[in-house]
Design a protein around this motif. Structure first.
Motif, PDB file in Angstrom:
ATOM      1  N   LYS A 172      12.717  12.874  -5.556  1.00 38.05           N
ATOM      2  CA  LYS A 172      11.662  12.243  -4.759  1.00 38.05           C
ATOM      3  C   LYS A 172      11.044  13.216  -3.745  1.00 38.05           C
ATOM      4  O   LYS A 172       9.828  13.218  -3.550  1.00 38.05           O
ATOM      5  CB  LYS A 172      12.224  11.020  -4.034  1.00 38.05           C
ATOM      6  CG  LYS A 172      13.322  11.434  -3.057  1.00 38.05           C
ATOM      7  CD  LYS A 172      13.947  10.315  -2.283  1.00 38.05           C
ATOM      8  CE  LYS A 172      15.002  10.829  -1.343  1.00 38.05           C
ATOM      9  NZ  LYS A 172      14.556  11.526  -0.154  1.00 38.05           N
ATOM     10  N   LEU A 177       2.898   8.350  -0.607  1.00 38.15           N
ATOM     11  CA  LEU A 177       2.254   8.921  -1.802  1.00 38.15           C
ATOM     12  C   LEU A 177       0.759   8.586  -1.840  1.00 38.15           C
ATOM     13  O   LEU A 177       0.135   8.626  -2.902  1.00 38.15           O
ATOM     14  CB  LEU A 177       2.942   8.395  -3.069  1.00 38.15           C
ATOM     15  CG  LEU A 177       4.461   8.595  -3.160  1.00 38.15           C
ATOM     16  CD1 LEU A 177       5.000   8.087  -4.487  1.00 38.15           C
ATOM     17  CD2 LEU A 177       4.836  10.079  -2.991  1.00 38.15           C
ATOM     18  N   LYS A 178       0.201   8.285  -0.645  1.00 35.56           N
ATOM     19  CA  LYS A 178      -1.176   7.777  -0.541  1.00 35.56           C
ATOM     20  C   LYS A 178      -2.205   8.605  -1.308  1.00 35.56           C
ATOM     21  O   LYS A 178      -2.966   8.087  -2.103  1.00 35.56           O
ATOM     22  CB  LYS A 178      -1.532   7.728   0.962  1.00 35.56           C
ATOM     23  CG  LYS A 178      -2.823   7.054   1.282  1.00 35.56           C
ATOM     24  CD  LYS A 178      -2.935   6.776   2.782  1.00 35.56           C
ATOM     25  CE  LYS A 178      -2.978   8.043   3.614  1.00 35.56           C
ATOM     26  NZ  LYS A 178      -3.386   7.836   5.001  1.00 35.56           N
ATOM     27  N   LEU A 199      11.008   5.867  -1.276  1.00 32.43           N
ATOM     28  CA  LEU A 199      10.767   6.458  -2.597  1.00 32.43           C
ATOM     29  C   LEU A 199      12.015   6.308  -3.461  1.00 32.43           C
ATOM     30  O   LEU A 199      13.121   6.655  -3.022  1.00 32.43           O
ATOM     31  CB  LEU A 199      10.426   7.943  -2.469  1.00 32.43           C
ATOM     32  CG  LEU A 199       9.177   8.304  -1.671  1.00 32.43           C
ATOM     33  CD1 LEU A 199       8.949   9.820  -1.711  1.00 32.43           C
ATOM     34  CD2 LEU A 199       7.944   7.580  -2.197  1.00 32.43           C
ATOM     35  N   HIS A 205       8.420  -2.299 -12.543  1.00 30.07           N
ATOM     36  CA  HIS A 205       7.787  -1.016 -12.217  1.00 30.07           C
ATOM     37  C   HIS A 205       8.004   0.036 -13.310  1.00 30.07           C
ATOM     38  O   HIS A 205       7.102   0.814 -13.597  1.00 30.07           O
ATOM     39  CB  HIS A 205       8.290  -0.517 -10.862  1.00 30.07           C
ATOM     40  CG  HIS A 205       7.953  -1.469  -9.758  1.00 30.07           C
ATOM     41  ND1 HIS A 205       6.698  -1.543  -9.208  1.00 30.07           N
ATOM     42  CD2 HIS A 205       8.681  -2.432  -9.149  1.00 30.07           C
ATOM     43  CE1 HIS A 205       6.676  -2.485  -8.288  1.00 30.07           C
ATOM     44  NE2 HIS A 205       7.865  -3.050  -8.231  1.00 30.07           N
ATOM     45  N   TYR A 258       8.741   5.971  -7.492  1.00 26.44           N
ATOM     46  CA  TYR A 258       8.054   4.741  -7.104  1.00 26.44           C
ATOM     47  C   TYR A 258       8.211   4.520  -5.608  1.00 26.44           C
ATOM     48  O   TYR A 258       9.319   4.602  -5.089  1.00 26.44           O
ATOM     49  CB  TYR A 258       8.634   3.543  -7.875  1.00 26.44           C
ATOM     50  CG  TYR A 258       8.353   3.638  -9.364  1.00 26.44           C
ATOM     51  CD1 TYR A 258       7.202   3.091  -9.904  1.00 26.44           C
ATOM     52  CD2 TYR A 258       9.216   4.333 -10.213  1.00 26.44           C
ATOM     53  CE1 TYR A 258       6.921   3.207 -11.263  1.00 26.44           C
ATOM     54  CE2 TYR A 258       8.943   4.462 -11.572  1.00 26.44           C
ATOM     55  CZ  TYR A 258       7.789   3.891 -12.084  1.00 26.44           C
ATOM     56  OH  TYR A 258       7.505   4.020 -13.423  1.00 26.44           O
ATOM     57  N   GLU A 259       7.092   4.243  -4.936  1.00 27.69           N
ATOM     58  CA  GLU A 259       7.141   3.960  -3.489  1.00 27.69           C
ATOM     59  C   GLU A 259       7.096   2.448  -3.296  1.00 27.69           C
ATOM     60  O   GLU A 259       6.107   1.802  -3.661  1.00 27.69           O
ATOM     61  CB  GLU A 259       5.954   4.613  -2.775  1.00 27.69           C
ATOM     62  CG  GLU A 259       5.957   4.279  -1.294  1.00 27.69           C
ATOM     63  CD  GLU A 259       4.860   4.982  -0.508  1.00 27.69           C
ATOM     64  OE1 GLU A 259       4.210   5.904  -1.024  1.00 27.69           O
ATOM     65  OE2 GLU A 259       4.657   4.579   0.656  1.00 27.69           O
ATOM     66  N   LEU A 260       8.141   1.898  -2.712  1.00 27.77           N
ATOM     67  CA  LEU A 260       8.261   0.440  -2.589  1.00 27.77           C
ATOM     68  C   LEU A 260       8.998   0.091  -1.301  1.00 27.77           C
ATOM     69  O   LEU A 260       9.757   0.912  -0.781  1.00 27.77           O
ATOM     70  CB  LEU A 260       9.065  -0.106  -3.780  1.00 27.77           C
ATOM     71  CG  LEU A 260       8.410   0.069  -5.158  1.00 27.77           C
ATOM     72  CD1 LEU A 260       9.442  -0.067  -6.256  1.00 27.77           C
ATOM     73  CD2 LEU A 260       7.278  -0.929  -5.344  1.00 27.77           C
ATOM     74  N   PRO A 301       8.535   2.367   4.113  1.00 30.31           N
ATOM     75  CA  PRO A 301       8.377   2.641   2.682  1.00 30.31           C
ATOM     76  C   PRO A 301       9.546   3.475   2.173  1.00 30.31           C
ATOM     77  O   PRO A 301      10.146   4.227   2.928  1.00 30.31           O
ATOM     78  CB  PRO A 301       7.084   3.462   2.644  1.00 30.31           C
ATOM     79  CG  PRO A 301       7.025   4.115   3.987  1.00 30.31           C
ATOM     80  CD  PRO A 301       7.664   3.188   4.958  1.00 30.31           C
ATOM     81  N   GLU A 350      11.801  13.270   3.116  1.00 24.75           N
ATOM     82  CA  GLU A 350      11.160  11.944   3.130  1.00 24.75           C
ATOM     83  C   GLU A 350      11.214  11.322   4.528  1.00 24.75           C
ATOM     84  O   GLU A 350      10.259  10.662   4.947  1.00 24.75           O
ATOM     85  CB  GLU A 350      11.847  11.034   2.101  1.00 24.75           C
ATOM     86  CG  GLU A 350      11.190   9.682   1.942  1.00 24.75           C
ATOM     87  CD  GLU A 350      12.000   8.734   1.049  1.00 24.75           C
ATOM     88  OE1 GLU A 350      12.940   9.179   0.358  1.00 24.75           O
ATOM     89  OE2 GLU A 350      11.676   7.530   1.045  1.00 24.75           O
ATOM     90  N   GLU A 408       0.860  -1.200   0.000  1.00 28.08           N
ATOM     91  CA  GLU A 408       0.000   0.000   0.000  1.00 28.08           C
ATOM     92  C   GLU A 408       0.893   1.246   0.000  1.00 28.08           C
ATOM     93  O   GLU A 408       1.997   1.216   0.533  1.00 28.08           O
ATOM     94  CB  GLU A 408      -0.903   0.014   1.247  1.00 28.08           C
ATOM     95  CG  GLU A 408      -0.115   0.223   2.522  1.00 28.08           C
ATOM     96  CD  GLU A 408      -0.946   0.525   3.763  1.00 28.08           C
ATOM     97  OE1 GLU A 408      -1.794   1.412   3.724  1.00 28.08           O
ATOM     98  OE2 GLU A 408      -0.688  -0.130   4.780  1.00 28.08           O
ATOM     99  N   ARG A 409       0.392   2.290  -0.619  1.00 26.34           N
ATOM    100  CA  ARG A 409       1.145   3.540  -0.596  1.00 26.34           C
ATOM    101  C   ARG A 409       0.969   4.211   0.769  1.00 26.34           C
ATOM    102  O   ARG A 409      -0.154   4.294   1.271  1.00 26.34           O
ATOM    103  CB  ARG A 409       0.610   4.482  -1.650  1.00 26.34           C
ATOM    104  CG  ARG A 409       1.115   4.233  -3.049  1.00 26.34           C
ATOM    105  CD  ARG A 409       0.447   5.281  -3.889  1.00 26.34           C
ATOM    106  NE  ARG A 409       0.891   5.298  -5.255  1.00 26.34           N
ATOM    107  CZ  ARG A 409       0.529   6.247  -6.110  1.00 26.34           C
ATOM    108  NH1 ARG A 409      -0.263   7.229  -5.717  1.00 26.34           N
ATOM    109  NH2 ARG A 409       0.936   6.241  -7.343  1.00 26.34           N
TER     110      ARG A 409
END
Ligand SMILES: Cc1cc2nc3c(=O)[nH]c(=O)nc-3n(C[C@H](O)[C@H](O)[C@H](O)COP(=O)(O)O)c2cc1C
Length: 426
Positions: free
Chosen positions: A89, A6-7, A238, A266, A251-253, A236, A209, A2-3
Motif C-alpha cells: 500500500k 488516493l485522490k 488502504l 470491491h 483499496y481505500e476504504l 481512510p 500512510e 471519497e478518496r
C-alpha cells in the motif's frame, strides 16, 4: 467514501509538484504554519489517527512525547521499508502521491521541531526512491523545502536512505541502527526513540500512510477525520489485497468495511468463484482467519477480538484447496530467513519450526511433530527481543487454530492431502 489518500493518483503526472498544487496540495502545510506546533499535536490527538505501520499507536500521542527543549536536535523518520509479505500500500503513495507524503512529513517536522527528516525506503523500491528524489528536488525548487519555508521561519531538509533488503529494518529501532550505518538489529527499550532515536536524539518514526493522512487533517479538521469509519479506528485506510481474488489491488476504504465486502464487492469475488478457505488480514505476521470470520470489520479492535490484527493491512485471500501446511511453511521460512540473529529464541527457534514444517509438507512428518511445533511456539512467544519471532509464532498458531487436522493428515498419510500445492506469491 471519497478518496482522500488516493485522490489524484490517476492524473497524468500525479507525482509532479505542479499537478499536486493544481489539485489543492500543500494547503495543509499553509494551515499548519498559521498554528503553534503544540496546537498541531493536539489536533493530531483529536483526530484519533492511529499509526498505519502495524501497531496502531496514536500519532498525536507519539508526537507529544518529543521533548520541547529547543537546544536538542530532533528527527522525523518515515518508515517506507514495507517488507511485510502481502503488503504494497505504501508503494502506491510513494509512486503516485509523493508530495502528499512530503507534505505530511513537513507538517510533522514543524510540529515536533525537527529540521531533518529521513525516508527509509526498502532497497527493492528503486523506482519509488527515484520518484521521491525528484519530488524532493521539485519541492525544494518550489520553496517547500530548504531554509525559511514560505516565510515561516521554519527550515527543513529531507533525505532518502535506501535499505538493503532486510525485513528487520522495518522494525523501528533496527531502522535507527541501519540509518546510522550499524547492523540492522533492534535496540533495547527504554530509552524509547522519542528520547534517544537516530543519533540517540529525540525522534519520531511514522509509517508512509500515517504521514499521508496528516495534510487532510490540517486542511479539513480533526472532527472531519474522526468522523470517518469506526470511532476507535477513524480515517481512510488502504488495504492491499492479493491472493485468489478476481481483482487484487489497493483499496481505500473506511475501517468499518468487512472482509466479506472487501472480497466480494470491491475485489470482485473469488477467482473461479471458489469458496474462501482462509484470509490473512494484516500481512504475514497477522494470524489467519477462516471462512466464519468474513463478517469481521477490518479495524484494529474487531480483528484483535477475532484473535488476529490489522497489522499492515496486507490482505491475502486463499481459496478452498490451498494447502495450509505449505502456506505455514512458506511464511515461516520467510521469518526464519529474516531473523536478525540477535536473540536466541528467534534465531534458533524459527529455523527449527521451518525444518519441521518442511518435513510435514514433504510427507516425512513424524507423530508428535504438531505438539513439537506448539511447544516451540510457547518457547519463542514473549521471549524475543522484538516482534519478529512473535510474528512467526502468531502466523503458525493461526494456521494450527483452524487447520490442525490438515497437519495431522499430512503426517498420517505421508503426503500433501490437499488438492493444490499451496499459496503462491509469498
Ligand atoms: C519485524 C518488524 C517489521 C516492521 N516493518 C515495518 C515496515 O515495513 N513499515 C512500517 O511502517 N512499520 C513496520 N514495523 C512497525 C514499526 O516498528 C513501527 O511501529 C512503525 O513504523 C511506526 O509507525 P506508525 O506509528 O505510523 O504506525 C515493523 C515492525 C516489526 C516488528
Amino acid at each position: 467514501m471519497e478518496r482522500i489518500l488516493l485522490k489524484n493518483i490517476d492524473a497524468a503526472d500525479a507525482g509532479k509538484v505542479a499537478t499536486y498544487l493544481r489539485n489543492g496540495g500543500y494547503k495543509g502545510l499553509d494551515a499548519a504554519f498559521k498554528m503553534r506546533p503544540e496546537e498541531i499535536v493536539q489536533i493530531m490527538k483529536d483526530s484519533g489517527l492511529r499509526g498505519r505501520g502495524g501497531a496502531g499507536f496514536s500519532t498525536g500521542l507519539k508526537w507529544s512525547f518529543i521533548p520541547s527543549d529547543p537546544s536538542l536536535p530532533k528527527y522525523l523518520l518515515c518508515n517506507a521499508d514495507e517488507s511485510e509479505p502481502g503488503t504494497f500500500k505504501d508503494r502506491l503513495i510513494i509512486e503516485k502521491a509523493p508530495h502528499l507524503l512530503l507534505e505530511g512529513m513537513m507538517i510533522a517536522c514543524y510540529a515536533i521541531g525537527a529540521a531533518t527528516g529521513y525516508i527509509y525506503i526498502r532497497g527493492e523500491y528503486e523506482y519509488g526512491a527515484r520518484i521521491l528524489e525528484d519530488a524532493i528536488a521539485e519541492a525544494s525548487s518550489a520553496g517547500y523545502l530548504g531554509r525559511n519555508i514560505r516565510g515561516s521561519g521554519f527550515s527543513l531538509r529531507i533525505y532518502i536512505h535506501r535499505g538493503a533488503g532486510a525485513y528487520i529494518c522495518g522494525e523501528e529501532t533496527a531502522l535507527l541502527e541501519s540509518i546510522q550505518g550499524l547492523r540492522g538489529q533492534p535496540r533495547l527499550r527504554p530509552p524509547f526513540p522519542a528520547i534517544a532515536g537516530v543519533y540517540y536524539k529525540p525522534s519520531v518514526i511514522n509509517n508512509v500512510e500515517t504521514l499521508a493522512c496528516v495534510p487532510s487533517i490540517l486542511e479539513r479538521g480533526p472532527r472531519w477525520f474522526a468522523g470517518i469509519g469506526p470511532r476507535k479506528s477513524p480515517g481512510p485506510k488502504l488495504y492491499a489485497v492479493s491472493g485468489h481474488v478476481k481483482k487484487p489491488g489497493v483499496y481505500e476504504l473506511p475501517m468499518e468495511v468487512t472482509l466479506n465486502e472487501l472480497i466480494f464487492e470491491h475485489c470482485g469475488g473469488m477467482r473461479g468463484d471458489k469458496a474462501v478457505k482462509a484470509v490473512i488480514p494484516g500481512g504475514a505476521s497477522a494470524p489467519m482467519l477462516a471462512g466464519e470470520d468474513l463478517d469481521s470489520p477490518m479495524d484494529f479492535e474487531s480483528l484483535a477480538q477475532r484473535g488476529s490484527m490489522l497489522g499492515s493491512a496486507g490482505v491475502v485471500v486463499m481459496e478452498e484447496g490451498t494447502c495450509m501446511v505449505k502456506t505455514a511453511y512458506i511464511i515461516n521460512r520467510f521469518f526464519s530467513h529474516e531473523s536478525c540473529g540477535k536473540c536466541t529464541p528467534c534465531r534458533d527457534g524459527t529455523p527449527w519450526m521451518t525444518q519441521i514444517l518442511k518435513r510435514i509438507e514433504d510427507g516425512k512428518g513424524r507423530p508428535g511433530d504438531v505438539e513439537l511445533l506448539e511447544s516451540l511456539c510457547t518457547g519463542i512467544f514473549g521471549r524475543c527481543f522484538c516482534a519478529l519471532g512473535e510474528a512467526a509464532v502468531m502466523a503458525l498458531r493461526g494456521a494450527l487454530k483452524y487447520f490442525k487436522e490438515e497437519f495431522y493428515d499430512h503426517i498420517a498419510q505421508k503426503k500433501c492431502t490437499v488438492s493444490t500445492d499451496g499459496l503462491h506469491g509469498f
